[in-house]
Design a protein around this motif. Structure first.
Motif: not given
Length: 242
Positions: A90-96, A106-108, A113-114, A119-120
């Motif tokens: 969920l965190m990755s999807a949000s930051l995407s 670069k996305k990977l 690193g999340i 993330f915050t």
């Protein structure tokens, strides 16, 4: 024009480094403790540093140490840490959605690193976030975690034997310290912790499951039960409201 873009990227990265300084400082004592405990668990310095380099997840690494200490198999450790870190999807999807669109590698990189802290810092930044900023935050946080894990291991070498042995208790004390504040804030967390603990005890005493599989099964079943209770409660509340 190219020089201007290059300067802008450098500026984004520098801002990310500055934004991640507080995370790097906060990681220091936790990573040092991890290094100390990894030594008492029986890991080599190479294994300790590699775990921090390849996993980069505090809670998952501490859980791994506790499972390694009781002789848990590799599959159980992988499944347990997967469950613990499943929120990262969920965190990755949000930051995407938050970061500017970029190439896949670069996305990977920033997905790896999340953590809760990176993330915050990245997600609260106003507007669209540049990839350079995200990498700056992640790089300084990652560097602090890996380096201090190694330093903690070497600090353990100079500690007296009796003190190293006593540090194994610190692992469980740390889990209690992380859990209790969350239990105070949320009835759901309290119910989950109590249910998982009780179910794990029942499985250990009544079945031939190993410690690792018992933890995995207890965690999964407890999470499903808690969510089922929450859903039923919401539906019941909805019916009463009508």
């Amino acid at each position: 024009m190219e020089a201007l873009l290059s300067t802008k990227k450098a500026s984004d990265f520098r801002q990310g480094l500055q934004g991640g300084v507080s995370i790097a400082i906060g990681y220091m004592p936790v990573a040092l403790t991890f290094g100390l405990l990894a030594r008492t668990t029986g890991l080599t310095v190479t294994e300790t540093v590699l775990m921090s380099m390849l996993v980069f997840a505090g809670a998952a690494q501490y859980i791994s140490l506790s499972l390694i200490a009781v002789g848990t198999g590799i599959l159980e450790i992988i499944l347990t840490t997967f469950i613990v870190n499943i929120r990262h999807f969920l965190m990755s999807a949000s930051l995407s959605e938050k970061l500017d669109d970029d190439v896949l590698y670069k996305k990977l990189g920033y997905a790896f690193g999340i953590t809760d802290e990176t993330f915050t810092v990245i997600s609260v930044k106003d507007g669209k976030v540049k990839t350079g900023f995200a990498f700056g935050v992640i790089l300084i946080s990652y560097g602090s975690w890996v380096v201090n894990s190694g330093i903690g291991y070497f600090i353990g070498e100079i500690l007296p034997g009796f003190l190293q042995a006593s540090l194994t208790i610190a692992l469980y004390a740390m889990f209690v310290g992380l859990l209790v504040p969350s239990m105070k804030k949320s009835v759901k967390v309290t119910f989950l912790a109590v249910t998982a603990g009780a179910l794990n005890s029942v499985l250990l005493f009544t079945t031939n499951l190993s410690n690792g599989w018992s933890i995995v099964l207890a965690t999964l079943v407890s999470a499903i039960l808690v969510e089922a209770v929450v859903v039923l409660k919401r539906k019941g509340g909805g019916v009463r409201d009508e």
